[in-house]
Design a protein around this motif. Structure first.
Motif, PDB file in Angstrom:
ATOM      1  N   LEU A 227       0.795  -1.229   0.000  1.00 11.41           N
ATOM      2  CA  LEU A 227       0.000   0.000   0.000  1.00 11.41           C
ATOM      3  C   LEU A 227       0.830   1.283   0.000  1.00 11.41           C
ATOM      4  O   LEU A 227       0.323   2.340  -0.382  1.00 11.41           O
ATOM      5  N   ILE A 228       2.095   1.185   0.403  1.00  9.39           N
ATOM      6  CA  ILE A 228       2.941   2.377   0.483  1.00  9.39           C
ATOM      7  C   ILE A 228       4.153   2.301  -0.453  1.00  9.39           C
ATOM      8  O   ILE A 228       4.346   3.166  -1.319  1.00  9.39           O
ATOM      9  N   LEU A 229       4.975   1.263  -0.302  1.00  9.59           N
ATOM     10  CA  LEU A 229       6.210   1.190  -1.085  1.00  9.59           C
ATOM     11  C   LEU A 229       5.954   1.017  -2.581  1.00  9.59           C
ATOM     12  O   LEU A 229       6.620   1.658  -3.406  1.00  9.59           O
ATOM     13  N   MET A 258      -3.622  -0.355  -4.985  1.00  6.69           N
ATOM     14  CA  MET A 258      -4.760  -1.161  -4.558  1.00  6.69           C
ATOM     15  C   MET A 258      -4.343  -2.252  -3.562  1.00  6.69           C
ATOM     16  O   MET A 258      -3.186  -2.640  -3.503  1.00  6.69           O
ATOM     17  N   ALA A 259      -5.327  -2.740  -2.830  1.00  4.45           N
ATOM     18  CA  ALA A 259      -5.103  -3.818  -1.854  1.00  4.45           C
ATOM     19  C   ALA A 259      -4.644  -5.088  -2.563  1.00  4.45           C
ATOM     20  O   ALA A 259      -4.708  -5.184  -3.785  1.00  4.45           O
ATOM     21  N   PRO A 260      -4.174  -6.089  -1.811  1.00  5.83           N
ATOM     22  CA  PRO A 260      -3.766  -7.363  -2.420  1.00  5.83           C
ATOM     23  C   PRO A 260      -4.886  -8.016  -3.221  1.00  5.83           C
ATOM     24  O   PRO A 260      -6.062  -7.906  -2.877  1.00  5.83           O
ATOM     25  N   MET A 261      -4.500  -8.720  -4.292  1.00  5.78           N
ATOM     26  CA  MET A 261      -5.454  -9.386  -5.178  1.00  5.78           C
ATOM     27  C   MET A 261      -6.119 -10.574  -4.475  1.00  5.78           C
ATOM     28  O   MET A 261      -5.446 -11.400  -3.865  1.00  5.78           O
ATOM     29  N   ILE A 262      -7.434 -10.658  -4.592  1.00  3.65           N
ATOM     30  CA  ILE A 262      -8.180 -11.749  -3.960  1.00  3.65           C
ATOM     31  C   ILE A 262      -7.773 -13.098  -4.534  1.00  3.65           C
ATOM     32  O   ILE A 262      -7.508 -14.059  -3.802  1.00  3.65           O
ATOM     33  N   THR A 263      -7.700 -13.187  -5.870  1.00  3.89           N
ATOM     34  CA  THR A 263      -7.365 -14.469  -6.494  1.00  3.89           C
ATOM     35  C   THR A 263      -5.889 -14.834  -6.296  1.00  3.89           C
ATOM     36  O   THR A 263      -5.531 -16.009  -6.308  1.00  3.89           O
ATOM     37  N   GLY A 264      -5.045 -13.832  -6.102  1.00  7.58           N
ATOM     38  CA  GLY A 264      -3.659 -14.110  -5.750  1.00  7.58           C
ATOM     39  C   GLY A 264      -3.576 -14.754  -4.374  1.00  7.58           C
ATOM     40  O   GLY A 264      -2.762 -15.649  -4.136  1.00  7.58           O
ATOM     41  N   THR A 265      -4.457 -14.314  -3.491  1.00  7.63           N
ATOM     42  CA  THR A 265      -4.546 -14.893  -2.156  1.00  7.63           C
ATOM     43  C   THR A 265      -5.014 -16.344  -2.228  1.00  7.63           C
ATOM     44  O   THR A 265      -4.498 -17.221  -1.531  1.00  7.63           O
ATOM     45  N   ILE A 266      -6.001 -16.594  -3.085  1.00 11.80           N
ATOM     46  CA  ILE A 266      -6.501 -17.957  -3.268  1.00 11.80           C
ATOM     47  C   ILE A 266      -5.396 -18.848  -3.835  1.00 11.80           C
ATOM     48  O   ILE A 266      -5.233 -20.005  -3.424  1.00 11.80           O
ATOM     49  N   LEU A 267      -4.619 -18.322  -4.786  1.00 12.54           N
ATOM     50  CA  LEU A 267      -3.506 -19.076  -5.360  1.00 12.54           C
ATOM     51  C   LEU A 267      -2.492 -19.431  -4.278  1.00 12.54           C
ATOM     52  O   LEU A 267      -2.040 -20.577  -4.177  1.00 12.54           O
ATOM     53  N   VAL A 284      -7.646  -7.641   5.962  1.00 13.26           N
ATOM     54  CA  VAL A 284      -7.231  -6.376   6.580  1.00 13.26           C
ATOM     55  C   VAL A 284      -6.858  -5.363   5.505  1.00 13.26           C
ATOM     56  O   VAL A 284      -7.115  -4.165   5.638  1.00 13.26           O
ATOM     57  N   GLY A 285      -6.264  -5.844   4.414  1.00 11.84           N
ATOM     58  CA  GLY A 285      -5.753  -4.955   3.376  1.00 11.84           C
ATOM     59  C   GLY A 285      -6.821  -4.174   2.636  1.00 11.84           C
ATOM     60  O   GLY A 285      -6.633  -2.997   2.320  1.00 11.84           O
ATOM     61  N   ILE A 286      -7.973  -4.804   2.355  1.00 14.96           N
ATOM     62  CA  ILE A 286      -9.024  -4.112   1.606  1.00 14.96           C
ATOM     63  C   ILE A 286      -9.558  -2.898   2.356  1.00 14.96           C
ATOM     64  O   ILE A 286      -9.555  -1.790   1.810  1.00 14.96           O
ATOM     65  N   PHE A 290      -8.546   1.775   1.551  1.00 12.61           N
ATOM     66  CA  PHE A 290      -9.356   2.949   1.255  1.00 12.61           C
ATOM     67  C   PHE A 290      -8.769   4.212   1.898  1.00 12.61           C
ATOM     68  O   PHE A 290      -8.947   5.323   1.397  1.00 12.61           O
ATOM     69  N   ILE A 291      -8.051   4.021   2.989  1.00 20.65           N
ATOM     70  CA  ILE A 291      -7.364   5.157   3.620  1.00 20.65           C
ATOM     71  C   ILE A 291      -6.129   5.534   2.814  1.00 20.65           C
ATOM     72  O   ILE A 291      -5.896   6.708   2.510  1.00 20.65           O
ATOM     73  N   THR A 292      -5.327   4.530   2.448  1.00 17.90           N
ATOM     74  CA  THR A 292      -4.099   4.817   1.703  1.00 17.90           C
ATOM     75  C   THR A 292      -4.398   5.284   0.274  1.00 17.90           C
ATOM     76  O   THR A 292      -3.643   6.082  -0.287  1.00 17.90           O
TER      77      THR A 292
END
Length: 303
Positions: A227-229, A258-267, A284-286, A290-292
């Motif tokens: 979210l930052i780097l 953007m937050a981490p990919m949902i399907t990447g998480t599933i993978l 937590v990331g999603i 919205f703040i970042t």
């Protein structure tokens, strides 16, 4: 706005279903397979034949490909230095290296930049994030899950990965400037739209909020990178080094945030790469993103 509401609603429903005794305990495994075998190939077959690439679109394409390479190098070096396990390195590489450029990205970009911005977002997602997930993502998952790097093992994983097969078929249609009849396109669109609710239900079903979990320190590390780097890297590279300007560049940088990919998480979870941490990265990331995202939108419109 309705897409954002659905994101949180499905995540909450999945989390709540953990406490329903009559609900199957391993339902998330079936949901994951449905996403991989049905939803993602349908998404590729609907969108990719409609994409027309040109030189200007190298900016959005770079978000996924360079972003994942940045993640791979970063977590490999940090992981080896801090003596992390292969599964932890692989988990953070996948979840922090792949962005949620569609399910969160599409509604956010459309709200901020309209239909023109959405066209750029689709390029970031389909030939970008989607293909990276189906190729480099599978390679990474294979290497870090079993420690095997044989070419045959990696090639078979990619060639037999259903979303990749869907991508190849869609590319062939695009090359020959063909597409399915409207009724079939509608079917693919509806099947593809199931990715968000089903994937988030699966994440919610596996999400455990344990204040004393050892995963929190790695979660903070992964989300700070994502979210930052990552957006900071592309802001410096695109804006300050390449002197890029305009809607395409701004949308590309926002997609990088953007937050981490949902399907990447599933993978990641499917390959046994720290499933609990993988799901926490999304859960937590999603909401945190919205703040970042508001911060990066402010930066892009101020400097």
């Amino acid at each position: 706005m309705d897409s954002i509401i659905m994101l949180f609603l499905c995540l909450i429903l999945g989390f709540g279903l953990q406490y329903v005794k009559t609900f199957p305990k391993n339902a998330h495994l079936t949901l994951n397979q449905f996403v991989i075998y049905i939803s993602l190939p349908a998404l590729a077959l609907f969108y990719i034949p409609k994409i027309k690439l040109n030189a200007q679109l190298l900016y959005p394409l770079g978000i996924a490909w360079l972003g994942f390479l940045f993640s791979f190098i970063f977590f490999y070096l940090i992981g080896r230095r801090l003596k992390w396990s292969n599964k932890l390195i692989g988990c953070l590489t996948l979840t922090a290296g792949l962005g949620n450029t569609s399910f969160v990205g599409f509604p956010v970009i459309q709200a901020l930049y309209g239909e023109e911005g959405l066209k750029t977002a689709i390029v970031v997602d389909q030939p970008g994030s989607f293909v990276v997930m189906a190729t480099l993502g599978v390679i990474t998952a294979t290497i870090y899950s079993k420690g095997k790097t044989e070419a045959k093992t990696i090639a078979s994983k990619i060639l037999l990965f259903p979303p990749f097969l869907g991508f190849v078929a869609a590319c062939m249609l695009s090359i020959f400037k063909l597409d399915f009849i409207s009724d079939v396109q509608t079917v693919f669109q509806k099947l593809g739209s199931t990715v968000t609710p089903i994937a988030l239900l699966s994440v919610g079903l596996q999400l455990k909020i344990d204040k004393h979990s050892q995963h929190w320190q790695f979660l903070r590390f992964g989300l700070f990178f994502k979210l930052i780097l990552t957006p900071a890297f592309f802001y410096i590279f695109y804006k300050l080094i390449l002197h890029g300007k305009g809607l395409v560049v701004d949308v590309s940088i926002m997609e990088a945030a953007m937050a981490p990919m949902i399907t990447g998480t599933i993978l990641s979870a499917s390959y046994g790469l720290k499933p609990k941490l993988s799901n926490m990265m999304v859960g937590v990331g999603i909401p945190l993103s919205f703040i970042t995202l508001a911060f990066w939108y402010f930066i892009l419109n101020t400097f």
